[in-house]
Design an enzyme around this catalytic site. Sequence first.
Site: not given
Ligand code: THU
Length: 162
Positions: A63, A72, A74
């Site tokens: 983040e 994210c 992934e």
């Molecule tokens: N996030 C992911 O890393 N992967 C997902 O499949 C859903 C959301 C992260 C993005 C953000 O840092 C946090 O989760 C909240 O949305």
Amino acid sequence: MKSFDINIHIERYSMEELSADDSQLVEQACRNTSRSYAPYSRFHVGAALKLADGTIVDGANQENASFPVGTCAERSAFFFAQAQYPDAAPVAIAIAAETGGHFTPQPVAPCGMCRQALLEAETRYGQPIRVLLYGTEGVYVVPNIASLLPLVFDGSALELED
Ligand code: THU
């Protein structure tokens, strides 16, 4: 008017029911939640991306104070894998999330942007990417990314005729 339905196939397993390879990948995704940098959402996502040669690439959400800059778990694994091993097709991805000191009871599914990113690899390498979504109450296994994106938009739409 005609209508049609699009169904997706999801299998639900306990950890004990998974194959050794699959449970290893899921456990790695669980461990990778500790690599997350998520001071804003406190939602720590881990990913483990398996390539055709067996290499496993780690991912975790990263983040930023400027929220849209973050990425994210992934995509962090996927883009690293593409840059580091451009000839290796991704064949499976496991995803897990921890928040408040607990893994989520329900499986956490990849966001739409990550689905679109991973779809590109299915098209590029012509090989399905199995998706393993961890929750403490069960693990969902989906056979490919395309089934998570009905009516996909891929490069074929851009092949314009002269
Ligand atoms: N996030 C992911 O890393 N992967 C997902 O499949 C859903 C959301 C992260 C993005 C953000 O840092 C946090 O989760 C909240 O949305």
